[in-house]
Write a protein that holds these residues in place. Structure first.
Motif, short mmCIF file in Angstrom:
data_model
loop_
_atom_site.label_atom_id
_atom_site.label_comp_id
_atom_site.label_asym_id
_atom_site.label_seq_id
_atom_site.Cartn_x
_atom_site.Cartn_y
_atom_site.Cartn_z
N UNK A 134 -47.29 10.71 15.15
CA UNK A 134 -48.43 10.73 16.11
C UNK A 134 -49.20 11.99 16.26
N UNK A 135 -50.54 12.19 16.68
CA UNK A 135 -50.90 13.44 16.75
C UNK A 135 -50.40 13.97 18.18
N UNK A 136 -50.96 15.07 18.52
CA UNK A 136 -50.38 15.92 19.52
C UNK A 136 -50.74 15.28 20.84
N UNK A 137 -51.94 14.75 20.99
CA UNK A 137 -52.41 14.12 22.26
C UNK A 137 -51.38 12.87 22.66
N UNK A 138 -51.27 12.06 21.41
CA UNK A 138 -50.26 10.95 21.36
C UNK A 138 -48.90 10.98 21.68
N UNK A 139 -48.43 12.29 21.13
CA UNK A 139 -47.09 12.62 21.33
C UNK A 139 -46.64 13.01 23.01
N UNK A 155 -48.66 11.14 34.80
CA UNK A 155 -49.00 11.51 33.50
C UNK A 155 -50.22 11.98 33.29
N UNK A 156 -51.43 11.06 34.05
CA UNK A 156 -52.73 11.57 33.95
C UNK A 156 -52.79 12.92 34.80
N UNK A 165 -57.71 7.24 29.96
CA UNK A 165 -57.52 8.08 28.54
C UNK A 165 -55.97 7.83 28.34
N UNK A 166 -55.09 8.14 29.51
CA UNK A 166 -53.63 7.89 29.35
C UNK A 166 -53.53 6.46 28.67
N UNK A 167 -53.85 5.44 29.16
CA UNK A 167 -53.91 4.13 28.68
C UNK A 167 -54.16 3.94 27.13
N UNK A 168 -55.32 4.35 27.06
CA UNK A 168 -55.99 4.32 25.60
C UNK A 168 -55.12 5.20 24.33
N UNK A 173 -51.17 4.87 20.27
CA UNK A 173 -49.72 5.40 19.69
C UNK A 173 -48.88 4.12 19.56
N UNK A 174 -48.76 3.13 20.27
CA UNK A 174 -48.22 1.95 20.10
C UNK A 174 -48.15 1.33 18.76
N UNK A 175 -49.80 1.36 18.51
CA UNK A 175 -50.11 0.66 16.99
C UNK A 175 -49.60 1.47 15.93
N UNK A 176 -49.58 2.77 16.14
CA UNK A 176 -49.24 3.54 14.97
C UNK A 176 -47.74 3.45 14.88
#
Length: 459
Positions: A134-139, A155-156, A165-168, A173-176
């Motif tokens: 994952x990228x840093x934001x997704x991590x 989290x937000x 944004x958190x949900x997106x 991340x789940x898809x990846x």
């Protein structure tokens, strides 16, 4: 509300009230992490306390105060993992001497709890590995929401972004992670074995009794990165990073014998445990399965003396060449052997001469019997001097012990021995400067001190 960065700056100037405020803000997060590793309230509290103590001591090492939350969570996870490793390194074993269950500090329930904690920790470690895609934001959102227990709103707020944004980010991340998470559930309970591991398991098959399944006819996975097995006369301890954090279980040794007899040329495999079974998937695609056994392994640590009086160092090639020569003489009928102990040899330790003499014969000896004997000597270094000492030992056992170490001919083998006073003790054989792999063998009956030493007839 005062930002974390300001509190950190004040805490670095020895303002304890500022750090106390950081503790209050993030206590719940640290506690949630601890609860993922420990189920006993006292343990959770200890882990939370150790986390904040460590954080306070290392606060000056934090380069980016705005990343305090992630830094603190990493400390918490590290404290928990170290605690877990200390806990699972205490195997549940039975004593070889007298005693009952009340004398053992850990119960079967505690053993089950340790195995469950270890399983959860293995899964958690696999998740950390999967996050690397994952990228840093997704991590950040995955760690905070799934691993640290924050809800969407918390989290937000911590990330200073809208909930949408958190949900997106979580959806992406789940898809990846879909494929990685599937592989994770497999790898969390499997261990990749390399050639050295496979070769040792094959050789260790001869160290285990062929009795019906019982604790002593099993491979004991200690849960601390090692395997122990014994036939009652020899004991093998093999440690490897490949089996670090395996479950604390007994595995039927049939798997090792099958690997030795049918797959002698296969050098890699993946070991897994589950549903009362152990499975070894080989690199050629075949799978060897065997049962996990109920029971408790004998307390093998009790046979290890608290200290050794004599340490011997000699080349692996010298040992194997000498033992092989005497074996050929014995098998060819050139040496008269004891029918009860055909593999019995005498090891004459000569610290002053810096050598070892191996000979076949009886003890004590006279000049006539000595003249008929064949002996072999080779150089050796000793950790202590003293009079010559004779140890009667099983030549086949010692030869196998040295062979299983897998050393080159010029590499050094160490033997640890205590003089037979009043009774002979075990002999520990290991590579030089290695504490992970060693073999313990019991000497044979009939040993003396101060005896005639044969002349140097072979080398």
């Amino acid at each position: 509300m005062i930002a974390d960065e300001q509190l950190i700056a004040r805490a670095r100037r020895a303002d304890r009230s500022a750090f106390d405020e950081l503790v209050r803000r993030h206590f719940s997060m640290v506690r949630r992490i601890a609860q993922g590793f420990a189920s006993i309230e006292e343990d959770v509290n200890d882990l939370v306390q150790e986390t904040f103590i460590t954080a306070y001591d290392r606060l000056h090492q934090l380069d980016s105060p705005e990343k305090f939350v992630g830094w603190l969570a990493a400390i918490a996870r590290n404290e928990c993992r170290m605690w877990l490793r200390r806990r699972v390194s205490q195997p549940i074993i039975l004593g070889l001497g007298e005693g009952d269950e009340a004398n053992h500090p850990y119960t079967s329930a505690a053993a089950r709890q340790s195995r469950e904690l270890m399983r959860r920790n293995a899964i958690r470690e696999a998740i950390f590995d999967a996050l690397a895609v994952l990228n840093d934001q997704q991590q950040s959102v995955v760690r905070m929401h799934y691993l640290e227990g924050y809800d969407y709103r918390e989290t937000a707020e911590l990330l200073s972004v809208p909930i949408s944004v958190v949900r997106g980010r979580l959806d992406r991340a789940r898809n990846t992670l879909r494929k990685e998470l599937k592989d994770m559930m497999v790898s969390a309970n499997s261990w990749k074995l390399q050639k050295k591991d496979m070769d040792t398991i094959r050789l260790a098959a001869s160290f285990v009794r062929l009795d019906p399944p019982s604790p002593i006819s099993a491979f004991y996975f200690t849960g601390e990165g090692s395997i122990v097995c014994t036939d009652g006369c020899r004991l093998l301890h093999y440690g490897s990073s490949s089996i670090d954090m395996t479950p604390n279980v007994l595995m039927n040794a049939d798997l090792a014998r099958t690997l030795r007899d049918k797959y002698a040329d296969v050098n890699k495999g993946t070991l897994s445990f589950g549903d009362g079974k152990a499975g070894l998937r080989l690199s050629d695609g075949d799978v060897i399965e065997t049962q996990l056994l109920d029971g408790e392994f004998p307390n093998w640590r009790l046979i290890i003396p608290p200290e050794w009086q004599l340490r011997i160092r000699a080349k692996s090639g010298h040992w194997l060449q000498a033992l092989d020569l005497l074996k050929k003489q014995r098998d060819g009928g050139l040496i008269e052997t004891d029918p009860a102990w055909p593999s019995r040899l005498l090891m004459v330790l000569c610290p002053e001469d810096r050598r070892i003499v191996l000979r076949q014969g009886q003890d004590p000896v006279d000049s006539q019997s000595l003249a008929r004997e064949i002996s072999v000597w080779f150089p050796a270094d000793y950790s202590a001097g003293g009079p010559d000492t004779i140890i009667a030992f099983n030549a086949d056992y010692l030869q196998e012990a040295i062979a299983i170490l897998g050393l080159e001919t010029e590499q050094i083998v160490e033997l640890y021995i205590n003089p037979p006073n009043p009774m002979p003790g075990p002999i520990l054989t290991k590579p030089l400067d290695s504490e992970d792999v060693w073999v313990m063998t019991m000497p044979m009956a009939g040993t003396t001190h101060r005896c005639p030493v044969p002349e140097k007839t072979a080398s």
